[in-house]
Scaffold this active site. Structure first.
Site, short mmCIF file in Angstrom:
data_model
loop_
_atom_site.label_atom_id
_atom_site.label_comp_id
_atom_site.label_asym_id
_atom_site.label_seq_id
_atom_site.Cartn_x
_atom_site.Cartn_y
_atom_site.Cartn_z
N CYS A 2 1.03 -1.47 -0.21
CA CYS A 2 -0.22 0.10 0.18
C CYS A 2 0.77 1.75 0.15
CB CYS A 2 -1.24 -0.11 1.16
SG CYS A 2 -2.03 1.34 0.92
N GLU A 106 -3.72 1.30 -6.16
CA GLU A 106 -2.76 -0.06 -6.70
C GLU A 106 -2.27 0.02 -8.29
OE1 GLU A 106 0.94 -1.13 -6.38
OE2 GLU A 106 -1.01 -2.32 -4.98
#
Length: 236
Positions: A2, A106
């Site tokens: 992340c 992402e």
């Protein structure tokens, strides 16, 4: 992993979800990046185990670090080794936190460069990453460039990651650990045994999240506005 995330839910809605005592004024954040200060929920031992929301620096700086520079490398902690790594094991034992979020980004390889995707709940509701925090103070031998005149200490955090679930595997093999709301008290309890908490560090259910492509403007940290959350139009 992340490396960027989103938090736009109003503070009062977050307060109802996480039950912290403050009434903060939080600006919406559409492109949170490492080394920035962001809201994190912790539990106090006194008084009465109240929960508190405070601004912490993203990128954990161990208490024994000589300066702040290493924090940018410790934005994530792998669930598989978090109980063993020197940078994280004491925080896992005593300094756990919840990191409120509405979604995270992402990237996947594509023509012309990597394509960003926004990952969020289908209903758009907020959730919480599993986090660990530490307190750092500049050592007596620190140079002026490494000291912090504004604060006697810096509180920083990292987000715990695990294997991606089947839904997110096409994007990346890792994902942040999302703590179920029913387990918030268990994760924050400073007296909980770390071994008993490790089962919480698992992938989210496959149907918990959705994802879609968004504009590559999110690649630049300086861009932080609501248009980053819009699904990318076909053909763009």
């Amino acid at each position: 992993m992340c490396g960027r995330y989103v938090l736009t839910t109003p503070a009062e809605a977050l307060r109802r979800l996480f039950d912290f005592v403050e009434h903060p004024n939080l600006a919406p954040r559409y492109n949170i990046a490492p080394t920035q200060e962001v809201p994190v929920v912790r539990q106090r031992r006194e008084p009465r185990g109240e929960r508190s929301i405070q601004m912490l620096r993203w990128g954990l700086v161990p208490s024994w670090a000589r300066d702040l520079s290493g924090g940018a490398k410790l934005i994530n902690a792998r669930a598989e080794t978090v109980a063993e790594k020197p940078a994280f094991r004491k925080a896992l034992a005593k300094r756990r936190c919840l990191v409120p979020a509405d979604g995270f980004y992402e990237w996947r390889p594509a023509d012309g460069g990597k394509q960003p995707y926004l990952i969020r709940r289908p209903d758009g509701a907020p959730f919480a990453f599993a986090g660990l925090w530490e307190r750092w103070s500049a050592p007596a031998t620190a140079t002026p460039a490494t000291t912090t005149a504004e604060k006697p200490f810096i509180d920083s955090f990292t987000i715990v990651t695990t294997d991606a679930n089947a839904r997110l595997q096409p994007l990346h093999d890792r994902m942040p650990v999302i703590i179920d709301a029913a387990d918030y008290a268990r994760w924050l309890d400073p007296d909980a045994e770390p071994a008993a908490l490790l089962p919480l560090l698992r992938p989210a259910p496959d149907d918990f999240l959705e994802f879609f492509p968004v504009d590559r403007r999110v690649n630049a940290v300086r861009n932080d506005d609501a248009t980053l959350l819009a699904p990318l139009e076909a053909g763009r």
